[in-house]
Design a protein around this motif. Structure first.
Motif, PDB file in Angstrom:
ATOM      1  N   MET A 155       0.826  -1.211   0.000  1.00  0.00           N
ATOM      2  CA  MET A 155       0.000   0.000   0.000  1.00  0.00           C
ATOM      3  C   MET A 155       0.858   1.257   0.000  1.00  0.00           C
ATOM      4  N   THR A 156       1.964   1.248   0.749  1.00  0.00           N
ATOM      5  CA  THR A 156       2.851   2.402   0.788  1.00  0.00           C
ATOM      6  C   THR A 156       3.464   2.655  -0.584  1.00  0.00           C
ATOM      7  N   TYR A 202       2.262   1.755  -3.458  1.00  0.00           N
ATOM      8  CA  TYR A 202       1.183   2.184  -4.343  1.00  0.00           C
ATOM      9  C   TYR A 202       0.861   3.668  -4.150  1.00  0.00           C
ATOM     10  N   VAL A 203       0.788   4.110  -2.884  1.00  0.00           N
ATOM     11  CA  VAL A 203       0.501   5.525  -2.612  1.00  0.00           C
ATOM     12  C   VAL A 203       1.629   6.414  -3.102  1.00  0.00           C
ATOM     13  N   VAL A 204       2.874   5.994  -2.926  1.00  0.00           N
ATOM     14  CA  VAL A 204       4.012   6.787  -3.379  1.00  0.00           C
ATOM     15  C   VAL A 204       4.006   6.897  -4.904  1.00  0.00           C
ATOM     16  N   ILE A 253       1.388   6.721  -6.920  1.00  0.00           N
ATOM     17  CA  ILE A 253       0.256   7.535  -7.365  1.00  0.00           C
ATOM     18  C   ILE A 253       0.489   9.008  -7.044  1.00  0.00           C
ATOM     19  N   SER A 254       1.192   9.289  -5.932  1.00  0.00           N
ATOM     20  CA  SER A 254       1.386  10.687  -5.555  1.00  0.00           C
ATOM     21  C   SER A 254       2.241  11.429  -6.578  1.00  0.00           C
ATOM     22  N   ASN A 296      -3.176  14.996  -9.446  1.00  0.00           N
ATOM     23  CA  ASN A 296      -4.595  14.723  -9.306  1.00  0.00           C
ATOM     24  C   ASN A 296      -5.256  16.012  -8.841  1.00  0.00           C
ATOM     25  N   ILE A 331      -7.546  15.871  -5.559  1.00  0.00           N
ATOM     26  CA  ILE A 331      -6.817  15.821  -4.289  1.00  0.00           C
ATOM     27  C   ILE A 331      -6.198  17.178  -4.001  1.00  0.00           C
TER      28      ILE A 331
END
Length: 130
Positions: A66-67, A69-71, A73-74, A78, A81
């Motif tokens: 998850m970490t 994946y978030v990194v 996507i960031s 977006n 967001i």
């Protein structure tokens, strides 16, 4: 009925007089203790943690995934967001005033609890040792 009770009592007295007192063997106590110790050892359960190592590894792998994946996507822009972060929440809420008594209570009570827990724990450990 009283006559039959007397007959039974006489019969029991006669039987008790004919029998001898039986005593256990010399090593009766040691044999009994060996059996008791064997049953006590069989009752002891081995330690088993509530969460096994496999589950901990699965949780760690999920958190790492998850970490990552978030990194990843960031890095993308977006706009939805970015729009959420542009809102200043302090402007949305009215000014909240807290009285000094409540403020002191919120500051002092946690410290009192943190002091009392070790004191009570030590008191009860000394009073009721294991």
């Amino acid at each position: 009925m009283k006559e039959s009770d007397k007959n039974i009592e006489n019969l029991v007295d006669k039987m008790m007089a004919e029998t001898t007192l039986e005593s256990p063997s010399i090593d009766f106590t040691s044999k009994l203790m060996v059996q008791i110790l064997a049953t006590e050892k069989s009752k002891v359960k081995a330690y088993a943690p509530l969460i096994s190592k496999q589950i901990w590894f699965a949780i760690a792998a999920a958190l790492i995934t998850m970490t990552i994946y978030v990194v990843m996507i960031s890095g993308e822009k977006n706009t939805k967001i970015d729009a959420l972060y542009a809102v200043n929440f302090a402007d949305l809420l009215p000014a909240i005033t807290i009285s000094n008594n409540i403020l002191y209570a919120f500051l002092v009570i946690p410290f009192m609890i943190l002091i009392q827990i070790p004191l009570l724990k030590n008191y009860y450990e000394r009073k009721y040792p294991l």
